[in-house]
Write a protein that holds these residues in place. Structure first.
Motif, PDB file in Angstrom:
ATOM      1  N   LYS B  28    -114.734  90.832   9.128  1.00 39.50           N
ATOM      2  CA  LYS B  28    -115.154  92.007   9.908  1.00 39.50           C
ATOM      3  C   LYS B  28    -113.955  92.753  10.470  1.00 39.50           C
ATOM      4  O   LYS B  28    -114.011  93.969  10.648  1.00 39.50           O
ATOM      5  CB  LYS B  28    -116.103  91.583  11.039  1.00 39.50           C
ATOM      6  N   ALA B  31    -112.738  94.832   7.762  1.00 40.98           N
ATOM      7  CA  ALA B  31    -113.663  95.951   7.538  1.00 40.98           C
ATOM      8  C   ALA B  31    -113.612  96.971   8.669  1.00 40.98           C
ATOM      9  O   ALA B  31    -114.174  98.057   8.545  1.00 40.98           O
ATOM     10  CB  ALA B  31    -115.080  95.420   7.399  1.00 40.98           C
ATOM     11  N   PHE B  66    -119.206  96.082   1.754  1.00 35.62           N
ATOM     12  CA  PHE B  66    -119.426  94.843   2.513  1.00 35.62           C
ATOM     13  C   PHE B  66    -120.804  94.309   2.151  1.00 35.62           C
ATOM     14  O   PHE B  66    -121.797  95.014   2.280  1.00 35.62           O
ATOM     15  CB  PHE B  66    -119.342  95.137   4.020  1.00 35.62           C
ATOM     16  N   PHE B  68    -123.397  91.647   3.312  1.00 30.47           N
ATOM     17  CA  PHE B  68    -123.626  90.796   4.479  1.00 30.47           C
ATOM     18  C   PHE B  68    -124.431  89.548   4.101  1.00 30.47           C
ATOM     19  O   PHE B  68    -125.182  89.551   3.129  1.00 30.47           O
ATOM     20  CB  PHE B  68    -124.382  91.577   5.561  1.00 30.47           C
ATOM     21  N   ASP B  70    -126.970  88.376   5.587  1.00 26.18           N
ATOM     22  CA  ASP B  70    -128.418  88.621   5.615  1.00 26.18           C
ATOM     23  C   ASP B  70    -128.780  89.863   4.780  1.00 26.18           C
ATOM     24  O   ASP B  70    -129.833  90.438   4.949  1.00 26.18           O
ATOM     25  CB  ASP B  70    -128.899  88.792   7.059  1.00 26.18           C
ATOM     26  N   ALA B  72    -128.583  92.836   4.953  1.00 25.73           N
ATOM     27  CA  ALA B  72    -128.586  94.082   5.749  1.00 25.73           C
ATOM     28  C   ALA B  72    -129.126  95.278   4.980  1.00 25.73           C
ATOM     29  O   ALA B  72    -128.625  96.392   5.099  1.00 25.73           O
ATOM     30  CB  ALA B  72    -127.176  94.380   6.287  1.00 25.73           C
ATOM     31  N   LEU B  73    -130.167  95.058   4.197  1.00 28.70           N
ATOM     32  CA  LEU B  73    -130.811  96.205   3.530  1.00 28.70           C
ATOM     33  C   LEU B  73    -131.640  96.942   4.580  1.00 28.70           C
ATOM     34  O   LEU B  73    -132.203  96.315   5.468  1.00 28.70           O
ATOM     35  CB  LEU B  73    -131.715  95.710   2.396  1.00 28.70           C
ATOM     36  N   PHE B  74    -131.693  98.249   4.466  1.00 29.18           N
ATOM     37  CA  PHE B  74    -132.445  99.025   5.454  1.00 29.18           C
ATOM     38  C   PHE B  74    -133.936  98.890   5.148  1.00 29.18           C
ATOM     39  O   PHE B  74    -134.411  99.340   4.106  1.00 29.18           O
ATOM     40  CB  PHE B  74    -131.997 100.478   5.432  1.00 29.18           C
ATOM     41  N   ARG B 128    -125.579  98.349  -3.701  1.00 30.65           N
ATOM     42  CA  ARG B 128    -125.382  99.349  -2.656  1.00 30.65           C
ATOM     43  C   ARG B 128    -123.914  99.383  -2.197  1.00 30.65           C
ATOM     44  O   ARG B 128    -123.354 100.451  -1.945  1.00 30.65           O
ATOM     45  CB  ARG B 128    -126.284  99.034  -1.462  1.00 30.65           C
ATOM     46  N   ALA B 129    -123.308  98.182  -2.125  1.00 32.82           N
ATOM     47  CA  ALA B 129    -121.910  98.118  -1.683  1.00 32.82           C
ATOM     48  C   ALA B 129    -120.972  98.749  -2.717  1.00 32.82           C
ATOM     49  O   ALA B 129    -119.837  99.078  -2.400  1.00 32.82           O
ATOM     50  CB  ALA B 129    -121.508  96.670  -1.427  1.00 32.82           C
TER      51      ALA B 129
END
Lengths: 224, 276
Positions: B28, B31, B66, B68, B70, B72-74, B128-129
């Motif tokens: 992090k 990032a 990045f 994640f 979890d 972190a999809l919206f 997505r990343a």
């Protein structure tokens, strides 16, 4: 039955809730994620209406709005606004009085979202602004809805503050709760009952709708 | 945390170590999502962070990807919308279809994340990343929650993307097989420090083990002594196997300890990588 007090009540509640929504969104975000000293003081000030008797808030607002004091005089001279015993004054007082009901649920909603949603958005090149409006808010819908309705209901139920700074001017400041009080004072119970019944029914229907919608949203979220 | 390291560009670096070692924090900080107390980070001669000179490039302009832990999809967006969100202004929209096709999710573009399996969600997160064609991809235990077959599939996918787009990768992983399979370099962290770094084989294989023979990675399930033999039941490659080793190698092994075992022509060499 005179519908004016009811109409005035719902007009006041709608205007207050809409203005508060706009004010509370950035404030809730700031409280949820901002890094600043004196957070405790800000939170205590916002939360005061939750614990203070409405008459205390009403009393100080009456002083503040009075043209004999600085704020009231300034508003009247510069903007031509008379805040005591006026609808505008009621709106401002209601905004202050209902502030925690709008801010706290939204802040809690924002804080309950995983930090990775915000972080993912930043790493995808999006600004804090875009992240707030496109990622955080859409995922806080239940909290925003709850906040809006609590604020609305709280404003509908206002009595002490309204009486202190608004008085009892028909069509201007005489809202339903004051009208009920007047009718009871005059021993006109059937009229008081009519106002009370309408408030009761409308409030119940609104809360019922909110909880149904929230439960549906919650089920969708849980199934994810 | 106190770290100083230089990584080779366009390579895959695996970051490993026990929980609380500071792996996610390091990721992090690279990032730009967390600030170290003091330090300097630069990438391709661009200074991302220099606390001394008060330089801090925000995450938004570091051009990183990045993934994640979890995902972190919206949740309120469909798969396609999740990818579309990552697209820069006036970006080429065809990249979304290309990526969805590469990860085999073209048909599921209109689904919401909660309608997908863990592996599918992970693939969306990876795709997505990559929408912004990052220079550096950071992955935090990306394949942790997946079963063996899915892990393999996604490792291949990541390798394929890395070869195609030539980005640098830093991934947190506990899977030694994954490190050998994917990474050019391994960093072992503990208590906020890098304990060891190097090629996976340099880090994990004892010098004595030479280059011949068979190498196995495993986890101790049971361990007992019988006369001068150590009998170990171990989880190797997701199968339980019995190992018999001369007692002089180790007196006793902790249950759950990770090890590498190198069987060479001369003798087996057992090395404990991490204690349980």
């Amino acid at each position: 039955m005179d519908w004016q007090p009811l109409w005035l009540t719902f007009r006041l509640a709608t205007i207050t809730s809409l203005i508060l929504l706009v004010l509370a969104l950035p404030l809730a975000y700031w409280l949820a994620f901002g890094k600043f000293k004196g957070r405790g003081i800000v939170e205590a000030i916002i939360g005061m209406p939750l614990v203070l008797p409405p008459s205390v808030i009403g009393f100080y607002l009456l002083l503040a709005f009075s043209p004999s004091y600085f704020f009231g005089a300034y508003m009247e001279k510069i903007l031509g606004l008379r805040l005591v015993f006026s609808f505008t004054g009621l709106v401002i007082a209601s905004i202050l009085y209902s502030l925690p009901f709008m801010v706290y649920p939204i802040r809690a909603g924002l804080q309950s979202l995983p930090a990775s949603l915000r972080e993912a958005s930043y790493t995808l090149g999006k600004s804090e602004w875009t992240t707030f409006f496109k990622v955080l808010l859409p995922n806080c819908k239940p909290a925003i809805l709850t906040a809006f309705v609590l604020t609305f209901a709280h404003t509908v139920g206002e009595f002490g503050v309204v009486l202190m700074i608004g008085g009892n001017i028909p069509g201007v400041t005489k809202v339903a709760s004051v009208a009920i009080y007047n009718e009871v004072e005059a021993l006109n119970y059937p009229a008081a009952n009519q106002y009370a019944m309408v408030l009761f029914a409308v409030t119940f229907v609104i809360l019922l709708m909110v909880y149904s919608v929230n439960n549906r949203l919650l089920r969708v979220r849980q199934s994810s | 945390m106190e770290i100083s390291l230089a990584l080779e560009e366009k390579k895959i670096t695996a970051l490993t170590g026990p929980s609380g070692a500071g792996k996610t924090t390091l990721l992090k900080q690279i990032a730009g999502l967390m600030m170290p107390e003091s330090g300097k980070i630069s990438f391709r001669n661009v200074v991302w962070l220099d606390t001394e000179h008060k330089i801090r490039l925000p995450s938004q302009v570091r051009n990183i990807g990045f993934v994640f832990q979890d995902y972190a999809l919206f949740p309120h967006m469909t798969v396609r919308e999740n990818l579309h969100y990552a697209l820069p202004k006036n970006g080429d929209e065809t990249v979304i279809d290309q990526l969805l096709e590469s990860v085999g999710l073209l048909q599921l573009g209109n689904r919401k994340p909660y309608q997908l399996s863990g592996g599918q969600q992970q693939r969306v997160a990876l795709a997505r990343a990559l929408v912004r064609k990052p220079d550096l991809l950071l992955l935090d235990e990306p394949f942790n929650a997946l079963d063996h077959a899915m892990r393999f599939q996604l490792q291949d996918l990541l390798l394929k993307f890395q070869r195609e787009y030539q980005f640098s990768v830093i991934m947190v992983t506990h899977d030694i097989g994954e490190m050998f399979r994917m990474s050019d370099q391994v960093l072992i962290m503990e208590n906020g420090k890098i304990l060891q770094s190097g090629k996976p084989s340099d880090v994990y294989l004892n010098e004595q083990s030479g280059n011949d023979g068979i190498l196995m990675y495993g986890k101790v399930l049971t361990c007992r002594q019988e006369e001068d033999v150590l009998i170990i039941d171990a989880l190797i490659d997701n199968k339980i196997r019995k190992l018999k080793l001369p007692i002089h190698m180790h007196q006793k092994l902790d249950i759950g300890a990770h090890f590498t075992l190198h069987y060479s022509l001369d003798s087996p060499v057992l090395q404990i990588i991490s204690k349980a």
